[in-house]
Design a protein around this motif. Sequence first.
Motif, PDB file in Angstrom:
ATOM      1  N   UNK A 242       8.353  -8.213   0.463  1.00 28.64           N
ATOM      2  CA  UNK A 242       7.523  -8.926  -0.206  1.00 28.64           C
ATOM      3  C   UNK A 242       6.429  -7.898  -0.608  1.00 28.64           C
ATOM      4  N   UNK A 243       5.899  -7.130   0.052  1.00 29.81           N
ATOM      5  CA  UNK A 243       4.577  -6.037  -0.087  1.00 29.81           C
ATOM      6  C   UNK A 243       5.182  -4.740   0.287  1.00 29.81           C
ATOM      7  N   UNK A 244       4.518  -3.628  -0.128  1.00 29.87           N
ATOM      8  CA  UNK A 244       4.975  -2.320   0.112  1.00 29.87           C
ATOM      9  C   UNK A 244       4.544  -2.116   1.749  1.00 29.87           C
ATOM     10  N   UNK A 245       3.522  -2.731   2.268  1.00 24.91           N
ATOM     11  CA  UNK A 245       3.095  -2.532   3.807  1.00 24.91           C
ATOM     12  C   UNK A 245       4.354  -2.987   4.648  1.00 24.91           C
ATOM     13  N   UNK A 246       5.132  -3.819   4.071  1.00 31.16           N
ATOM     14  CA  UNK A 246       6.241  -4.288   5.010  1.00 31.16           C
ATOM     15  C   UNK A 246       7.533  -3.442   4.949  1.00 31.16           C
ATOM     16  N   UNK A 247       7.616  -2.266   3.940  1.00 31.85           N
ATOM     17  CA  UNK A 247       8.761  -1.494   3.883  1.00 31.85           C
ATOM     18  C   UNK A 247       9.227  -0.931   5.152  1.00 31.85           C
TER      19      UNK A 247
END
Length: 249
Positions: free
Chosen positions: A194-199
């Motif tokens: 849902x957001x790049x920081x969660x990749x």
Amino acid sequence: MTGKRILMALIMVLTLGAGTAWAHFGMLIPDTDGMDQDKRSVNMTLSFSHPFEMVGMELEKPAEFFVVANNEDKTDLLGTLKQTKVMGHTAWETSFTPRSPGLYTFVFDPVPYKEDAENNYIRHITKVVIDGFGEGENWNQPLGLKTEIVPLTRPFGNYAGNVFQGIVMLDGKPAPYTRVEVEYYNEKGDKQAPADRMITQEVIADGNGVFTFVCPWKGWWGFAGLNADSEPYNGRELELGAVIWVKMQ
């Protein structure tokens, strides 16, 4: 919106985008985490990539590639590697048939990768542990690598949702407070962050080098304990990655 404001907004977008960094992972992915009477050999690929985003990088032929049987008998497998492509980039593949039941740990130590974006070199010593015919024991023993993750959770035969726990080792000793990056191998491309920081997920090992992570999905999960080598490489910092891959069923 005025032309000046459009320009400022574009600069902001480009600046934020430039700050987004995906984690690098050495990848050693077999087609099984356990051999049995119906599956007597294992095929595997060696690559270097961003596994969640499925963005590949070039992997030069490793400096070393070997298997250790039952934490004792080391066999050089470098000569068995054949060049292939993974995610559109140079990778390597091989197959292995054990002579007897036991615990088999495969390891590749790469030629350091020059990463200009981070002004460093990356050396991810990568391993995967395979159970041979139900005889995989003593899986929590170190191999004496420069850096490695010693599993505290059995590294094969796991359910999705299980906790994986390990100790990050550096130069034969636990590495306290090591940052551990965790990423899912999004092989089918069916997972979206849902957001790049969660990749890339991150955990910090405790004072004894122990980290814990719950793997929510079935498939292969990579864990990379990251430290800087005490000596530079070609005038740059050398990132040492202790990488292990674990399959959740």
